[in-house]
Design an enzyme around this catalytic site. Structure first.
Site, PDB file in Angstrom:
ATOM      1  N   TYR A  80       0.845  -1.192   0.000  1.00  0.00           N
ATOM      2  CA  TYR A  80       0.000   0.000   0.000  1.00  0.00           C
ATOM      3  C   TYR A  80       0.884   1.247   0.000  1.00  0.00           C
ATOM      4  O   TYR A  80       1.248   1.793   1.039  1.00  0.00           O
ATOM      5  CB  TYR A  80      -0.928   0.008   1.204  1.00  0.00           C
ATOM      6  N   PRO A 136     -14.547  -7.517   2.359  1.00  0.00           N
ATOM      7  CA  PRO A 136     -15.633  -8.167   3.108  1.00  0.00           C
ATOM      8  C   PRO A 136     -17.026  -7.684   2.748  1.00  0.00           C
ATOM      9  O   PRO A 136     -18.003  -8.337   3.110  1.00  0.00           O
ATOM     10  CB  PRO A 136     -15.292  -7.804   4.567  1.00  0.00           C
TER      11      PRO A 136
END
Length: 279
Positions: free
Chosen positions: A56, A203
């Site tokens: 990231y 999710p």
């Protein structure tokens, strides 16, 4: 009653509903200031599990979290991932699990996060060009040296998980998983049987929940948002699931965390359980 905490590795207690920092902007400016505020608000609201990775921003996300939260409050776990590196003339990202690379990335993570030990360090992906024993063996050595507390894996199969567990204790698995994407259900079952934390990434299916009529209907009956329904379903689906939804907005963060208090009656849960993963 759905448990709200989990002990990673059997001894590290965290709140099950965490925060994924991947999407937080790190470039200087107002967006970065908002990112700092979101991270701080997450901790204010009781989040004790925050997920990041070297991938990231090449470590910029780790540095952002350190700026926002260091010195860290007691009980806060920031877990990071290694095993992806830039290479080649164009500097593209590729899997790289060579021992020297993993060691170097762990050392840099310690520096960026301003810690002496990463309490949970996850292998971002298994590098097919490097023997698995060399990859997890390196992390085991770093654990023995006191630089890692616990070891996790990401995007693995049941067979890969078992092979890794034959080399070192595995405390967590981070695979893609949601109500609408249950490809890794066998991996989740293996984690549940072994008491291994399962951190589903993506999710909430990247916003697809609101477009699903059944999820929207359940949400309307509960007076909740579709994302909250998905997170509540995950928390009730297995006690080892630790969702790490990400956001760049404080209002969305607060909405996500409120899902912990959303009760799904058995009849509504059954309706959601019957949803098939889309093609």
């Amino acid at each position: 009653m759905t448990p709200t905490t989990f002990r990673i590795g059997g001894d590290l207690t965290v709140r099950r509903l965490g925060f994924g920092a991947m999407h937080l902007p790190t470039e200087p400016g107002s967006a970065r200031e908002t990112s700092l505020a979101v991270a701080r608000r997450a901790v204010e609201l009781g989040v004790t599990l925050i997920d990041t990775a070297y991938l990231y921003g090449g470590g910029a996300n780790e540095e952002l979290l350190a700026e926002a939260l260091h010195p860290y409050p007691d009980g806060l776990l920031i877990t990071t991932k290694v095993g992806v590196a830039r290479s080649g003339p164009s500097g593209e990202w590729r899997l790289d699990g060579r021992p020297a690379v993993l060691r170097g990335q762990v050392e840099e993570a310690l520096r960026r996060l301003r810690v002496e030990r990463v309490e949970l360090l996850q292998l971002h992906r298994i590098d097919p060009q490097t023997p698995l024993a060399d990859q997890v063996g390196t992390l085991r050595d770093l654990r023995d040296e006191g630089k890692i507390g616990r070891i996790g894996l990401s995007e693995v199969t049941v067979a890969e998980l078992e092979e890794a567990r034959g080399i070192v204790d595995i405390a967590s698995v981070q695979n893609r998983y949601s109500l609408l994407d249950r490809e890794y259900e066998p991996v989740l079952a293996a984690c549940e049987a072994a008491g291994i934390a399962f951190l589903p990434w993506r999710p909430v299916a990247w916003g697809k929940a609101g477009a699903n009529d059944e999820i929207a209907a359940v949400a309307a009956e509960l007076g909740a948002g579709p994302t909250q329904v998905l997170l509540a379903w995950l928390l009730g689906h297995s006690p080892v699931v630790l969702p790490i939804p990400g956001t760049t907005r404080i209002d969305h963060l607060e909405e996500n965390l409120a899902a912990e208090g959303l009760h799904l009656p058995p009849a509504l849960r059954d309706r959601l359980d019957r949803l098939a993963a889309p093609e």
